[in-house]
Design an enzyme around this catalytic site. Sequence first.
Site, mmCIF file in Angstrom:
data_model
loop_
_atom_site.group_PDB
_atom_site.id
_atom_site.type_symbol
_atom_site.label_atom_id
_atom_site.label_comp_id
_atom_site.label_asym_id
_atom_site.label_seq_id
_atom_site.Cartn_x
_atom_site.Cartn_y
_atom_site.Cartn_z
ATOM 1 N N HIS A 180 95.171 31.028 1.009
ATOM 2 C CA HIS A 180 96.058 32.075 0.487
ATOM 3 C C HIS A 180 95.704 32.282 -0.976
ATOM 4 O O HIS A 180 95.735 31.338 -1.764
ATOM 5 C CB HIS A 180 97.537 31.685 0.636
ATOM 6 C CG HIS A 180 98.438 32.761 0.119
ATOM 7 N ND1 HIS A 180 98.882 33.805 0.902
ATOM 8 C CD2 HIS A 180 98.920 32.988 -1.133
ATOM 9 C CE1 HIS A 180 99.620 34.614 0.164
ATOM 10 N NE2 HIS A 180 99.646 34.147 -1.079
ATOM 11 N N CYS A 181 95.370 33.511 -1.347
ATOM 12 C CA CYS A 181 94.962 33.798 -2.719
ATOM 13 C C CYS A 181 96.118 34.464 -3.473
ATOM 14 O O CYS A 181 96.530 35.573 -3.112
ATOM 15 C CB CYS A 181 93.726 34.704 -2.717
ATOM 16 S SG CYS A 181 93.211 35.143 -4.384
ATOM 17 N N ILE A 182 96.609 33.768 -4.498
ATOM 18 C CA ILE A 182 97.739 34.335 -5.255
ATOM 19 C C ILE A 182 97.290 35.527 -6.106
ATOM 20 O O ILE A 182 98.081 36.387 -6.429
ATOM 21 C CB ILE A 182 98.406 33.283 -6.172
ATOM 22 C CG1 ILE A 182 97.355 32.564 -7.012
ATOM 23 C CG2 ILE A 182 99.256 32.331 -5.390
ATOM 24 C CD1 ILE A 182 97.939 31.718 -8.121
ATOM 25 N N ASN A 185 97.469 38.290 -3.820
ATOM 26 C CA ASN A 185 98.763 38.256 -3.143
ATOM 27 C C ASN A 185 98.631 38.457 -1.635
ATOM 28 O O ASN A 185 99.382 39.219 -1.025
ATOM 29 C CB ASN A 185 99.701 39.314 -3.754
ATOM 30 C CG ASN A 185 101.143 39.048 -3.413
ATOM 31 O OD1 ASN A 185 101.522 37.927 -3.114
ATOM 32 N ND2 ASN A 185 101.969 40.090 -3.442
ATOM 33 N N ASN A 186 97.631 37.808 -1.053
ATOM 34 C CA ASN A 186 97.419 37.928 0.388
ATOM 35 C C ASN A 186 96.626 36.719 0.882
ATOM 36 O O ASN A 186 95.966 36.042 0.100
ATOM 37 C CB ASN A 186 96.636 39.213 0.695
ATOM 38 C CG ASN A 186 96.773 39.654 2.131
ATOM 39 O OD1 ASN A 186 97.515 39.052 2.918
ATOM 40 N ND2 ASN A 186 96.068 40.708 2.508
#
Length: 330
Positions: A180-182, A185-186
């Site tokens: 999950h890549c902050i 945001n996805n």
Amino acid sequence: MDFLILFLLYVILVLLTILLVCLYSGRKQSWPSRTIDWFAQVLSHVIPSQVHGAAQRVLHRLFHTRHCLFVVLHLALEVLVYGEYTWEVFGYCQELEFGLPLLLLPYLLLTVNMAFFVLCSKTDPGAITKSNQALFLRAYAYDGVMFERGAKCVACSTRKPARSKHCGVCRACVHRFDHHCIWVNNCIGAFNTKYFLVYLLTLGAMATTIAAVTAAFLIQVVTLSNLMLGYYTDDQGQERQVDAFVVIQHLFLTFPRMVFMLGFVIVFAAILSLYFCFGLYLLLINQTSYEWFKSRRFKSGAYTNIYSRGVWGNVMEIAKPLRIPEPKRR
Ligand SMILES: [Zn+2]
Ligand SMILES: [Zn+2]
């Protein structure tokens, strides 16, 4: 050279924070997350329980729910870097007759990067729902070590297809889950890994070209002003020939924002290049970040990656992932 040490410490601190945030947000059992948990436990004995509880809620909201804070932070950093590039570097370089295509290259890369950022954050990474799970269950074989046949996701109450993982932030199981890549945001999964790789590549290229143009400008300034041939008087009153440290100090005092930005983008370019190389390596061996990190926990020989289909097959799997058929119209 106190200012240099302070400057380097500041850059290292900022990037270490970014690295910790990236690692902490991606994997709950990673060493940074365990270190932070350990610190949180130690602090819980020192600070009042209400303050500790409030801090925990803030941290939970920050790293375990979807929000745009890191996207805004990421855009703000780009605005600052491009603002400085446009405000100072671009104009000075034009005066020194740098080629216009070279000076415009960072803007072109920014446009491509923004397009892939939007694709990355808006594309469904491969969220598994009751209606499409049958398709995903057939996509990959179970290796029996990392992915067990018949495993169920407690949160989604669905059967877990091989290579899928539940993302607590997106609240869904994701097909071919990577992380999950902050920053976008996805989740990064089967359907947006290709966009993520181009996004990383262009982000690294942006930092590299801005660093190269800025460094070339500063070298030109030093060369044209014959700075290296000059002398200076040290604290003891002795005359000494100008060395590299004095030149850097002089440049820092003359162009403080530019030198600060250069230090920042150089370290950023190095980190992004390494990260992109890691992503490329995973693409070529057909493994996700999640699988790569989890495979480190098995004893040697206990786990084999069964999903590799040869370099070309692996590249094509990312370029043309499994398609979800459109619902049939009546
Ligand atoms: Zn799930
Ligand atoms: Zn997610």
